[in-house]
Design a protein around this motif. Sequence first.
Motif, short mmCIF file in Angstrom:
data_model
loop_
_atom_site.label_atom_id
_atom_site.label_comp_id
_atom_site.label_asym_id
_atom_site.label_seq_id
_atom_site.Cartn_x
_atom_site.Cartn_y
_atom_site.Cartn_z
N VAL A 78 0.86 -1.18 0.00
CA VAL A 78 0.00 0.00 0.00
C VAL A 78 0.89 1.22 0.00
O VAL A 78 1.85 1.31 0.78
CB VAL A 78 -0.91 0.01 1.24
CG1 VAL A 78 -1.76 1.27 1.29
CG2 VAL A 78 -1.78 -1.24 1.27
N ASP A 79 0.57 2.14 -0.88
CA ASP A 79 1.33 3.39 -0.92
C ASP A 79 1.04 4.17 0.37
O ASP A 79 -0.12 4.37 0.75
CB ASP A 79 0.90 4.20 -2.14
CG ASP A 79 1.75 5.44 -2.31
OD1 ASP A 79 2.90 5.46 -1.81
OD2 ASP A 79 1.27 6.39 -2.97
N GLU A 81 1.25 7.18 1.06
CA GLU A 81 0.55 8.46 0.86
C GLU A 81 -0.97 8.26 0.72
O GLU A 81 -1.73 9.21 0.92
CB GLU A 81 1.12 9.18 -0.35
CG GLU A 81 2.54 9.61 -0.12
CD GLU A 81 3.18 10.22 -1.35
OE1 GLU A 81 2.51 10.34 -2.38
OE2 GLU A 81 4.36 10.58 -1.26
N SER A 82 -1.40 7.05 0.40
CA SER A 82 -2.84 6.79 0.26
C SER A 82 -3.50 6.47 1.61
O SER A 82 -4.71 6.41 1.70
CB SER A 82 -3.08 5.66 -0.72
OG SER A 82 -2.60 4.44 -0.17
N LEU A 83 -2.71 6.28 2.67
CA LEU A 83 -3.25 6.00 3.99
C LEU A 83 -3.80 7.28 4.62
O LEU A 83 -3.25 8.36 4.44
CB LEU A 83 -2.18 5.40 4.89
CG LEU A 83 -1.64 4.04 4.48
CD1 LEU A 83 -0.48 3.64 5.37
CD2 LEU A 83 -2.72 2.99 4.51
N PRO A 84 -4.87 7.16 5.39
CA PRO A 84 -5.40 8.35 6.05
C PRO A 84 -4.45 8.84 7.13
O PRO A 84 -3.71 8.07 7.73
CB PRO A 84 -6.72 7.86 6.65
CG PRO A 84 -6.61 6.39 6.72
CD PRO A 84 -5.66 5.96 5.66
#
Length: 86
Positions: A78-79, A81-84
């Motif tokens: 998972v990137d 930067e895409s995590l909240p």
Amino acid sequence: MRQDQFLNRIIPLQPRLQLVAERLLGSAQAAEDAVQDVVMDLWQRRKELERVASVEAYAMQALKFHCVSELRRRRPTVDIESLPDM
């Protein structure tokens, strides 16, 4: 280790290696590929196998390491930067 010794000691292990790889990888095709890769690796290291006490244990350990590497490659990433934000 000569070719005939390799064939007599490693090739009979393939069904057992196949079974373990199938359990670890969950796919017969992936297991077959893993066993082929490990057998090729063992062939390349055949001179080292003469000093190994248990060729069967060495082959099984090599297979387990190969399967773990394969499972790690499959793991989705998972990137960050895409995590909240937390």
